[in-house]
Design an enzyme around this catalytic site. Sequence first.
Site, mmCIF file in Angstrom:
data_model
loop_
_atom_site.group_PDB
_atom_site.id
_atom_site.type_symbol
_atom_site.label_atom_id
_atom_site.label_comp_id
_atom_site.label_asym_id
_atom_site.label_seq_id
_atom_site.Cartn_x
_atom_site.Cartn_y
_atom_site.Cartn_z
ATOM 1 N N GLU A 1 -10.126 59.225 2.105
ATOM 2 C CA GLU A 1 -10.499 59.282 0.691
ATOM 3 C C GLU A 1 -11.099 57.945 0.295
ATOM 4 O OE1 GLU A 1 -8.765 60.415 -3.747
ATOM 5 O OE2 GLU A 1 -7.373 60.266 -2.056
ATOM 6 N N THR B 1 -8.690 64.458 -12.178
ATOM 7 C CA THR B 1 -8.465 63.015 -12.233
ATOM 8 C C THR B 1 -8.572 62.520 -13.671
ATOM 9 O OG1 THR B 1 -10.761 62.269 -12.010
ATOM 10 C CG2 THR B 1 -9.623 62.890 -9.984
ATOM 11 N N ASP C 1 -19.322 63.856 -12.286
ATOM 12 C CA ASP C 1 -19.600 64.423 -13.604
ATOM 13 C C ASP C 1 -20.948 63.939 -14.123
ATOM 14 O OD1 ASP C 1 -18.751 61.804 -14.024
ATOM 15 O OD2 ASP C 1 -17.915 62.248 -15.996
ATOM 16 N N GLU D 1 -12.174 62.054 -14.544
ATOM 17 C CA GLU D 1 -12.784 63.357 -14.789
ATOM 18 C C GLU D 1 -12.454 63.867 -16.184
ATOM 19 O OE1 GLU D 1 -12.613 67.817 -12.705
ATOM 20 O OE2 GLU D 1 -11.292 66.193 -12.041
ATOM 21 N N LYS E 1 -28.216 53.924 -14.332
ATOM 22 C CA LYS E 1 -29.547 53.380 -14.554
ATOM 23 C C LYS E 1 -30.416 53.565 -13.316
ATOM 24 C CE LYS E 1 -28.018 49.957 -17.953
ATOM 25 N NZ LYS E 1 -27.949 48.519 -18.319
ATOM 26 N N ASP F 1 -13.113 48.418 0.735
ATOM 27 C CA ASP F 1 -14.215 49.359 0.630
ATOM 28 C C ASP F 1 -14.097 50.455 1.682
ATOM 29 O OD1 ASP F 1 -16.618 50.655 0.406
ATOM 30 O OD2 ASP F 1 -17.860 48.924 0.894
ATOM 31 N N ASP G 1 -9.482 51.884 -1.735
ATOM 32 C CA ASP G 1 -10.033 51.539 -3.046
ATOM 33 C C ASP G 1 -10.013 50.028 -3.200
ATOM 34 O OD1 ASP G 1 -10.433 51.304 -6.048
ATOM 35 O OD2 ASP G 1 -10.361 53.477 -5.859
ATOM 36 N N ASP H 1 -18.816 55.671 -8.348
ATOM 37 C CA ASP H 1 -19.589 55.019 -9.391
ATOM 38 C C ASP H 1 -20.972 55.671 -9.471
ATOM 39 O OD1 ASP H 1 -21.130 53.168 -10.955
ATOM 40 O OD2 ASP H 1 -19.625 51.645 -10.517
#
Length: 223
Positions: A56, A202, A167, A205, A135, A108, A81, A131
């Site tokens: 994950e 989550t 999302d 989310e 932009k 990472d 994470d 993430d």
Amino acid sequence: MTVNSAPQTYKLRRGRITPGQRLALGTLADRFAVPEGDGPLDLGALFGADVPVVLEIGFGMGGTTLEMAEADQGTGLIAADVHTPGVGALLRGLHERELENVRVLNGDGGALLRQRIPSGSLAGIRVYFPDPWPKARHHKRRLVDAEFAALVADRLAPGGRLHCATDWEHYAEQMVAVLSAEPGLELEHGGPVERPAWRPVTKYEARGVARGHAVADIFAVRA
């Protein structure tokens, strides 16, 4: 517990570490840590022979990770994470729930996948709400791109499954495009689907849904 990464596909988030999280980082990290080193991980030694292993990449505060790990204790989970408070929260949760099927990387997960996961070794990869870099000039920083798709195809065992969720509509479109174009993967369901019941919602989310964002779950399987 740290793996260096380049290029950086995430923004480091600021967050206060609670006393409980700090205690967990100090006392539980060694118990649940991904073994340090530069060579390939021995997943059989880490979780047991013939145990399927899932990676994950990005788990936030770890709530979803804990729920899924507890519901499927026959699967080994490597959870990575860069958010230190989240790492502390996950370590504390693993201890409280007495879960032994999870190993945690404070670093990472993309770099771990590149550098230390053997080819054809994973039963699954999860990338939930990475993430989005909304932009246009930052799209090149998104984790799920053509290079990542090729890496996933190499690291998954035959029949292994990548599960992404986002999302951000444009990111979902990008995910579908790069996964469809990767010859080592087969996009399932023809595109995004609604959240399966077995994937918990989550916190990130839930905030996105409250803002009117549509959530897309995307699956691809190693051919």
